[in-house]
Design a protein around this motif. Structure first.
Motif, mmCIF file in Angstrom:
data_model
loop_
_atom_site.group_PDB
_atom_site.id
_atom_site.type_symbol
_atom_site.label_atom_id
_atom_site.label_comp_id
_atom_site.label_asym_id
_atom_site.label_seq_id
_atom_site.Cartn_x
_atom_site.Cartn_y
_atom_site.Cartn_z
ATOM 1 N N LEU A 107 0.807 -1.545 -0.064
ATOM 2 C CA LEU A 107 -0.104 0.103 -0.259
ATOM 3 C C LEU A 107 1.079 1.173 0.177
ATOM 4 O O LEU A 107 1.775 1.037 0.716
ATOM 5 N N ILE A 108 0.746 1.965 -0.375
ATOM 6 C CA ILE A 108 1.619 4.108 -0.988
ATOM 7 C C ILE A 108 0.544 4.212 -1.057
ATOM 8 O O ILE A 108 -0.791 3.925 -1.371
ATOM 9 N N ASP A 110 -0.115 8.096 -3.448
ATOM 10 C CA ASP A 110 0.355 8.783 -3.544
ATOM 11 C C ASP A 110 0.020 9.866 -4.144
ATOM 12 O O ASP A 110 -1.020 10.371 -3.876
ATOM 13 N N GLN A 112 -0.983 12.222 -6.403
ATOM 14 C CA GLN A 112 -2.119 13.000 -7.078
ATOM 15 C C GLN A 112 -2.791 11.268 -6.460
ATOM 16 O O GLN A 112 -4.617 12.110 -6.830
ATOM 17 N N PHE A 113 -2.975 10.287 -6.348
ATOM 18 C CA PHE A 113 -4.389 9.604 -6.514
ATOM 19 C C PHE A 113 -4.454 9.488 -5.314
ATOM 20 O O PHE A 113 -5.710 8.207 -4.884
ATOM 21 N N GLY A 114 -3.656 9.387 -4.268
ATOM 22 C CA GLY A 114 -3.821 9.219 -2.741
ATOM 23 C C GLY A 114 -3.553 7.485 -2.548
ATOM 24 O O GLY A 114 -2.858 7.010 -2.830
ATOM 25 N N PRO A 115 -4.388 6.959 -1.904
ATOM 26 C CA PRO A 115 -3.736 5.462 -1.405
ATOM 27 C C PRO A 115 -3.969 4.299 -2.778
ATOM 28 O O PRO A 115 -5.000 3.864 -2.999
ATOM 29 N N CYS A 116 -2.956 3.434 -3.249
ATOM 30 C CA CYS A 116 -3.061 3.035 -3.875
ATOM 31 C C CYS A 116 -2.936 1.368 -3.350
ATOM 32 O O CYS A 116 -1.524 1.259 -2.945
ATOM 33 N N PHE A 134 -1.740 -1.438 -10.017
ATOM 34 C CA PHE A 134 -1.260 -0.386 -8.878
ATOM 35 C C PHE A 134 -3.413 -0.974 -9.331
ATOM 36 O O PHE A 134 -3.749 -0.902 -9.850
ATOM 37 N N ARG A 135 -4.463 -0.267 -7.886
ATOM 38 C CA ARG A 135 -5.073 0.234 -7.966
ATOM 39 C C ARG A 135 -5.778 0.899 -6.982
ATOM 40 O O ARG A 135 -4.846 1.511 -6.448
ATOM 41 N N LEU A 136 -6.475 2.139 -6.699
ATOM 42 C CA LEU A 136 -7.197 2.879 -5.833
ATOM 43 C C LEU A 136 -8.094 2.220 -4.715
ATOM 44 O O LEU A 136 -8.471 1.721 -5.079
ATOM 45 N N ALA A 137 -7.518 2.469 -3.474
ATOM 46 C CA ALA A 137 -8.074 2.153 -2.445
ATOM 47 C C ALA A 137 -9.097 3.465 -2.319
ATOM 48 O O ALA A 137 -8.510 4.439 -2.428
ATOM 49 N N PRO A 138 -9.915 3.148 -1.306
ATOM 50 C CA PRO A 138 -11.195 1.292 -1.671
ATOM 51 C C PRO A 138 -10.846 0.465 -2.614
ATOM 52 O O PRO A 138 -11.693 1.516 -3.675
ATOM 53 N N LEU A 139 -10.801 -0.441 -2.625
ATOM 54 C CA LEU A 139 -11.087 -1.264 -4.029
ATOM 55 C C LEU A 139 -12.332 -2.444 -3.670
ATOM 56 O O LEU A 139 -12.513 -1.925 -2.265
ATOM 57 N N SER A 189 2.004 4.101 4.563
ATOM 58 C CA SER A 189 2.614 2.677 3.237
ATOM 59 C C SER A 189 2.391 0.699 4.301
ATOM 60 O O SER A 189 2.604 1.193 5.337
#
Lengths: 212, 486
Positions: A107-108, A110, A112-116, A134-139, A189
């Motif tokens: 988990l990181i 980002d 721009q995109f927040g938690p991924c 990668f996918r953006l959380a929440p999944l 992270s």
């Protein structure tokens, strides 16, 4: 960003639902030997502390300890290798799990995109191969399966060298657990590296949590 | 609920500022384009000197603008003049501003302040503000070409929003080349008040638009973009091409995950998760959008390849097989038997269905319909058309035409090509499945009667089988997601 010890990191990811290799902590040589006996040999011994983020580089991981004597000797070595700047340390004893396939998940956050949430191929070639997605959380659970499908080396997820195919439901569980951890904004992270595929199921044998 | 951009794309009237008699100036060009492309509402020009430009009266001041006739103000005046103009125009009933002028946030600290003031003013007055520093806005249903550049595209169902004005022009040029038209197009410029996500949300509600096409570079608030576009893609395909994909590099981080996280990998994951159709290049982005605009969504991934001769089918089968989202359909037994009755035995008897030159007058139209009708086929790629048209072309321009019976055979060849193109379109319409025709003649000989007829049918003739397969892959992937998620 400050890091947590492997033990503290393991507790966080385990609570969220990540399968980790059986483990316990030990303060001294005697309790390390007892821990190994109760987990069952062979075991892995590591020196564990909040400030120790790169154990392998410092030789603080002893794999495949298969007798009480080996455990005792490793525990003595590891405790002696502690440096003043490591602060409070303890031993982490875990079962030695085996599998031919290693993944990495994490988990990181980002800019721009927040938690991924990340999933990738693990092992020593991970960075060179860079088969990660990668996918953006929440999944949503469907996102977790899409993320698994995004890996280039799909054949590695099928039956492999006598081992069963990777259990995609179990792997999705791991990814959903990371997605849940993202809700905790104090956690910056998470690294599950490696995530060894044991009888088809992913098991984290190391965990590293960075706090915000 | 999308922000209402109707006054930007469907204005009752347009006012252009910065108009002078110098044909090289933006104000002149914008006025010329508004007057030249079929806009039927009132058009007002404002310049420093009263008089006429292009035979059109010029108002010496925005104060002279009549009330409630113009919805859209196109600013080609310098940044320093614009706040006063906007305030007066709003009092005259203007509801949307396209600020083509530069000198804003792209131009240093003073420009950043000027842009912030312009945004605050638009908020205060309840105006839609597009730009600044953009090339303009196009809306073919309104006959509107409020741009400081060309071209004006044919009318169609693709809506364009771009963070680069030059790629708006590129997409519009492809529209002109292929005949696959545009509904709306806007250059977002600095996107000070209206972002690509705002445009996409409005496009999704626009009856004139079936698919959006956008070029992105930076997404300062990527998370908000993601949250918004994932809703848009439930309603409409959104094709995205992203510039600046290689800048990621490694980040300083204790975690391994961090070091593997490049900007592009995260963008790619976001795009997939949001249901965006991500294209690798500008031309493949246009072709994907053109395919969404002109072909039905497939209900599965089984692709049948039809070809008049060998090599084309082989490489296309390779491309389909290598594509992660496509499957080369197994040739159903009943279809094989039916084709056995239509062709001499040398045909391939497999997918690709290779006629091996055994076709007669009606074979190709019949086979297209028969294949498209089959429940185990989801999409068709048709290759090897245009050969007869090519022959006709050389024959027609040669020294022997029209004697020796050549006039008749040339007419026959050309008629057949038109039939094939029409049959491909009819099969797609009748059976609700994509039927893509690919041939290098699309670019090599756009005057080929087959290519011309595909264009006349409102479809894209793909310049290569690979490009057809790439476009089809986007369609299949998007359709599968729509089925899975809605």
């Amino acid at each position: 960003m400050p890091t947590l010890s492997e033990a503290a990191s393991r507790r966080i990811v385990e609570d969220a639902g990540v399968a980790v290799s059986p483990w316990t902590t030990a303060a001294d040589i005697g309790s390390a030997e007892e821990a190994a006996a109760s987990l069952g040999l062979p075991v892995v011994a590591k020196l564990c502390g909040d400030a120790i983020a790169h154990k392998t580089e410092r030789g603080l991981v002893r794999l495949g300890l298969s007798s009480a004597d080996e455990v005792g000797a490793a525990a003595a070595d590891l405790l002696a290798a502690a440096r003043p700047e490591d602060g409070e340390v303890e031993l982490l004893i875990s079962s030695m799990v085996r599998g031919n396939r290693e993944l990495i998940a994490g988990l990181i956050r980002d800019e721009q995109f927040g938690p991924c949430v990340m999933l990738g191929l693990g092992g020593i070639l991970a960075e060179a191969v860079a088969d990660v997605a990668f996918r953006l959380a929440p999944l949503e659970r469907a996102d977790a399966f899409d993320l698994i499908d995004d890996l280039g080396a799909q054949s590695l997820l099928d039956e492999f060298r006598g081992e069963p195919a990777v259990d995609r439901e179990a792997l999705a569980d791991t990814l959903m657990a990371l997605s849940r951890i993202a809700e905790n904004t104090h956690i910056h992270s998470v690294d599950l590296n490696p995530l060894i595929v044991v009888d088809g199921r992913p098991v984290a044998v190391d965990a590293l949590v960075e706090t915000a | 609920m999308a922000r209402d951009l109707t006054p930007l794309f469907e204005p009752r009237g347009v006012v252009v500022t910065g108009v002078s008699s110098h044909p090289g100036k933006f104000g002149f060009v914008a006025l010329h384009n508004v007057l030249s492309c079929g806009f039927s509402g009132p058009v007002f020009a404002v310049g420093r000197e009263e008089g006429e430009v292009l035979g059109h009266p010029v108002l010496a001041s925005i104060e002279a603008l009549p009330e409630n006739q113009a919805d859209l103000l196109v600013l080609c005046t310098p940044a320093g003049a614009n706040e006063g103009i906007v305030r007066t125009a709003a009092a005259r009933g203007v509801r949307a501003v396209f600020c083509a002028a530069g000198g804003y946030s792209e131009a240093g600290p003073e420009g950043i302040e000027a842009e912030a003031r312009l945004v605050a003013l638009a908020d205060e007055l309840g105006l839609v503000l597009a730009g600044p520093n953009g090339q303009g806005v196009v809306s073919t249903p309104a006959g509107l070409c409020a741009q400081i550049v060309a071209p004006y595209p044919p009318r169609g169902r693709i809506a364009v929003a771009s963070q680069s004005g030059n790629f708006v022009s590129a997409f519009l040029n492809y529209a002109g080349q292929t005949g696959i038209g545009i509904s709306r197009a806007v250059s977002a410029g600095n996107a000070a008040a209206t972002s690509v996500a705002d445009y996409l949300e409005w496009f999704a509600e626009d009856d004139e638009t079936d698919v959006a096409l956008c070029y992105l570079e930076g997404l300062p608030d990527g998370r908000a973009f993601y949250e918004r576009v994932r809703e848009v893609t439930r309603r409409m395909p959104v094709v995205v091409v992203k510039g600046g994909t290689t800048s990621g590099g490694q980040r300083a981080a204790a975690s391994h995950t961090g070091s593997l996280a490049s900007d592009d990998r995260i963008f790619d994951g976001m795009a997939r998760q949001a249901g965006l159709v991500r294209a690798a290049t500008i031309e493949s982005a246009f072709e994907a959008a053109a395919t969404f605009a002109t072909q039905p969504l497939p209900s599965g991934n089984r692709v049948m390849v039809l070809t008049t001769a060998g090599g084309w089918g082989v490489v296309t089968a390779d491309a389909v097989t290598a594509h992660p989202d496509l499957t080369l359909a197994a040739l159903p037994d009943d279809l094989r038997t039916a084709i056995d009755g239509m062709l001499p035995p040398r045909w391939s008897r497999n997918n690709p269905i290779d006629l091996a030159g055994g076709e007669t007058r009606d074979t190709i139209p019949e086979l297209l319909d028969l294949t498209a009708a089959h429940p185990e086929v989801d999409a068709i790629v048709q290759l090897g058309l245009g050969i007869q048209g090519n022959t006709a072309s050389l024959t027609r321009s040669g020294p022997f035409h029209p004697d020796h019976g050549l006039e008749r055979i040339v007419d026959y060849h050309e008629r057949q090509e038109r039939r094939y193109a029409a049959a491909a379109a009819a099969a797609a319409d009748a059976h609700g499945k994509p039927v893509l025709v690919a041939s290098e003649l699309a670019v090599a000989r756009p005057d080929n009667p087959m290519v011309a007829a595909v264009r006349d049918s409102g479809r894209l003739c793909y310049p290569s089988a690979d490009r057809a397969v790439t476009a089809l892959g986007h369609l299949v992937r998007y359709a599968a997601r729509r089925r899975a998620r809605t």
